[in-house]
Design a protein around this motif. Structure first.
Motif, PDB file in Angstrom:
ATOM      1  N   UNK A 213       0.747  -1.257   0.000  1.00 45.22           N
ATOM      2  CA  UNK A 213       0.000   0.000   0.000  1.00 45.22           C
ATOM      3  C   UNK A 213       0.778   1.310   0.000  1.00 45.22           C
ATOM      4  N   UNK A 214       2.101   1.290   0.178  1.00 44.20           N
ATOM      5  CA  UNK A 214       2.827   2.560   0.202  1.00 44.20           C
ATOM      6  C   UNK A 214       2.757   3.246  -1.161  1.00 44.20           C
ATOM      7  N   UNK A 215       2.305   4.499  -1.171  1.00 53.36           N
ATOM      8  CA  UNK A 215       2.247   5.245  -2.423  1.00 53.36           C
ATOM      9  C   UNK A 215       3.074   6.513  -2.229  1.00 53.36           C
ATOM     10  N   UNK A 216       4.396   6.381  -2.334  1.00 53.26           N
ATOM     11  CA  UNK A 216       5.302   7.503  -2.127  1.00 53.26           C
ATOM     12  C   UNK A 216       6.071   7.759  -3.421  1.00 53.26           C
ATOM     13  N   UNK A 217       5.720   8.863  -4.124  1.00 51.53           N
ATOM     14  CA  UNK A 217       6.295   9.106  -5.460  1.00 51.53           C
ATOM     15  C   UNK A 217       7.799   9.338  -5.425  1.00 51.53           C
TER      16      UNK A 217
END
Ligand code: ADP
Ligand code: ZN
Ligand code: ZN
Length: 732
Positions: free
Chosen positions: A544-548
């Motif tokens: 789930x990590x959504x770090x651009x």
């Protein structure tokens, strides 16, 4: 209709059902799901729920009368109980066990729905110290008593005194505690415009919703599955129906709830999982039953929340094992229960994942309910994966663990101000402690598995039973002092990375940090704010990590996940590697992924490297078919255990024999295959010797009924324990 069945919460035993006589004056008022008051033994009058009716008593005994209907509005429906009955049958356990999981005890105990509030009235007659307290109260206005006590550092006694003096007013008020209020969302955000690919998938699904039961959205990582869900949610609530949305864990469910609240408003959204407070749970339960919640987000237990009028159920990251409860019983899988729930509500079930469960994919493919998002949003590239063969690079690596290419990539990424994720699928410092002289491995005295060194606590720990030991000075086998920690855990990697990159911020996430409440979410948020350069962790960081700003993902030991003797090991390993790779390059910067491995040609690893789900699926499904594993059968696992090895084995043999005899007798041996008993892979846990019987069921629900009725006839001696696990996650 003479008698009512009441669910009563017995201290220490949980919820059980008892019969009560319905007094004449209640006959036309009483309904299933109502809170009632009943006499119960020495406890006197207790709160209970009405759960059904009958004209007969299950035995010859004297019944007492229901004293009162506490609340005429029921809190659950008869369909709800039917769902729980189905769960009990499917998972071969009794209804009471399911009730205990589904209906929180506190809900039954709770008599008042009100909260005590305190309000300022006057300063007259108050002492100097009391005036200080009153000034605080005057400033803060009306406030919950409990909060005020903490805030003003005062006691209940002081406040009672102030009430007698007429300086404060105490009152009871019905309160809805909305945990989302702290978000202080004033303006709703608009939904994003869907991209071309998203739009065609959305429209395809929409057309399909009317007649399909179970739909799979297979979308590569960062393809924007969430945006597609949001559009479908919007449509569903506009059509006057409600949505249940499950995420695999509490941290993800909380993140999701925030996103939902921003788009759809705090009033209509609620959250449900095992750690919300009893007060919140009670409030949400009531609102759900009154049809005041439109979107309920939560972790697996939310599948038992009594949401009304469901028009769509979404399960995100449907491949996640966290949807299955492993212990205690009922060992239910929220996905399976949701499927049934969707049938009750006659609504579609939408499953989403970048790495679907093999069985889900098989079904969707064969039933024509498969939708695919093949590209990342905004044409971001799925990051290329390089494999580092540790047979070549291992020797030159830092401590034989972090290869030169990986070190270089980390350095470059940090220089660009971007962030790094390192996955090591083992918590602790090392994986085992071994004597270099005789090869002895230090094992837990209670469980047949190696103890794991935790450097921070300077202790050896057993990850199964939590047994703790100090590091032995000498080998217990040969007396040599050559004991050494081998293998690598998260703590060791964290230490090595700190040595290599002393000027960077490095943090670790694994289940050891879960002992501190909120720590998981806190670290993820810190990482999101770029206050952590390198995040080291177990599979917990793959989700789930959504770090651009993450552009490098390194997997320290890609083989670790494949080496378990379990039919799902390849699938789990493939999913983990693909998911963690998917954390890189989600924004404007391109990402890179490195797998360190000793076994680069292994098929599941090769498919994960190529990010090719279909290739993996085709190899895997062929193997499943050959060995009759799911989806070609359903596995039911019986584990018999005892402190006495011989007795455990003997009772397992007896049960297997009786089961086979019954299967023969009914002529279903083609469709119910019994394997074992064999010692479990982990032969001993908590000093209990373990034997397993595996049943491969090709009779669907009839098979469950067959096994249930067989198990009902069995009485086990006191020293033997049996665990029944339907669709087990592993067979270790
Ligand atoms: P997935 O769930 O498939 O991994 P997400 O839904 O998290 O992907 O989307 C990845 C990123 O792309 C998120 O930051 C999301 O906000 C963004 N995104 C996806 N679709 C759109 C869209 N149509 N418009 C704007 N941003 C989008
Ligand atoms: Zn030794
Ligand atoms: Zn142990």
């Amino acid at each position: 209709m003479k008698y009512a069945l009441a669910l009563v919460n017995i201290k220490g035993l949980g919820v059980k059902t008892f019969s009560y006589l319905i007094p004449d004056e209640m006959k036309d008022k009483i309904q299933i799901g109502q809170a009632i008051l009943v006499p119960f033994g020495r406890q006197g009058l207790v709160n209970a729920f009405c759960a059904g009716f009958s004209d007969y008593l299950p035995g010859d005994f004297k019944v007492k009368k229901i004293s009162k209907i506490l609340d005429e509005t029921p809190l659950f429906s008869i369909e709800y109980l039917k769902l729980l009955e189905w769960v009990a049958n499917y998972y071969c356990c009794d209804l009471v066990t399911v009730l205990n999981a589904a209906i929180p005890m506190k809900l039954i105990e709770k008599a008042s729905k009100t909260e005590q509030l305190v309000e300022f009235a006057s300063f007259e007659g108050a002492s100097k110290r009391q005036v200080e307290v009153l000034e605080l109260l005057k400033k803060s206005g009306k406030m919950p008593l409990i909060l005020f006590e903490k805030y003003a550092k005062t006691t209940r006694a002081t406040i009672k005194k102030l009430e007698q003096l007429g300086c404060v007013k105490l009152m009871q008020e019905e309160l809805y505690r909305n945990p989302l209020d702290i978000l202080q969302i004033t303006k709703r955000e608009a939904l994003f415009e869907l991209s071309g690919e998203q739009k065609s998938v959305y429209e395809g699904i929409k057309k399909h919703l009317k007649d399909a039961r179970q739909i799979l959205l297979h979308g590569v990582t960062a393809s924007g599955k969430t945006e597609v869900y949001f559009k479908l949610i919007d449509d569903t609530i506009k059509a006057g129906k409600n949505v249940l949305f499950l995420a695999p864990e509490i941290a993800l469910a909380s993140q999701l709830t925030k996103r939902l609240a921003k788009k759809f408003g705090t009033e209509d959204v609620a959250i449900w999982h095992s750690s919300i407070s009893d007060g919140e749970r009670y409030d949400v339960w009531q609102k759900l039953y009154k049809n005041e919640i439109k979107i309920l987000a939560g972790a697996r237990s939310a599948v038992f929340a009594p949401l009304q009028n469901i028009g769509l159920i979404i399960i995100d990251e449907e491949h996640e094992s966290a949807y299955k409860q492993t212990t205690p019983a009922p060992r239910y899988d929220a996905k399976t229960v949701a499927k049934k729930l969707s049938e009750f509500h006659n609504c579609p079930l939408l499953l989403g994942s970048a790495t679907p469960d093999i069985s889900t994919y098989y079904r969707a493919l064969n039933e024509g309910n498969l939708f695919e998002l093949k590209h990342r949003y905004n044409n971001a590239k799925v990051p290329p994966v390089s494999v580092i063969n540790m047979q070549e690079y291992g020797r030159a690596a830092y401590k034989n663990i972090i290869s030169i290419p990986l070190q270089n990539e980390i350095k470059e990424t940090l220089e660009k101000g971007q962030q790094v994720i390192l996955l090591i699928n083992r918590r602790g410092f090392s994986t085992f402690t071994q004597c270099q002289a005789c090869g002895h491995v230090v094992e837990c005295p209670n469980c047949a598995i190696p103890m794991i060194w935790h450097a921070k606590d300077q202790q050896l720990k057993c990850h199964y039973c939590n047994h703790v030991e100090y590091f032995p000075d000498f080998c217990p086998e040969c007396g040599s002092d050559a004991l050494k920690n081998s293998g690598t855990g998260t703590q060791k990697i964290e230490q090595y990375i700190m040595d290599l990159f002393p000027d960077n911020n490095i943090e670790r996430i694994d289940s050891d940090i879960l002992t501190r409440k909120g720590e998981h979410i806190r670290l993820l948020e810190k990482f999101q704010r770029k206050e952590i350069d390198i995040l080291v962790g177990t599979q917990m960081i793959a989700k789930g990590l959504d770090n651009p700003n993450v552009t490098l993902v390194g997997v320290i030991s890609a083989d670790a996940s494949f080496n378990l003797p379990d039919f799902r090991a390849s699938e789990r390993g493939f999913q983990l590697l693909t998911q963690v790779a998917g954390r890189a390059g989600r924004g404007e910067f391109a990402g890179k992924v490195l797998f360190q491995t000793y076994n680069p040609d292994f098929y599941a690893l090769a498919s994960a490297r190529a990010q090719n789900y279909l290739e993996f699926y085709e190899t895997e499904i062929a193997a499943r078919e050959e060995f009759d594993y799911p989806p070609f059968s359903q596995v039911i696992r019986l584990v018999l255990s005892s402190l006495n090895n011989f007795r455990a084995e003997k009772s397992a043999q007896e049960i297997a024999l009786r089961l086979c005899t019954m299967i023969e007798k009914f002529g279903v041996s083609e469709r119910l295959e019994v394997l074992g008993p064999t010692p479990c892979v982990i032969e001993r846990i908590n000093s209990q010797y373990r034997f397993q019987i595996l049943i491969k069921n090709k009779l669907n629900e009839k098979g469950h009924q067959f096994i249930s009725s067989f198990l009902n006839k069995i009485t086990l001696p006191k020293d033997i324990k049996m665990v029944v696990d339907v669709d087990p996650l592993d067979i270790l």
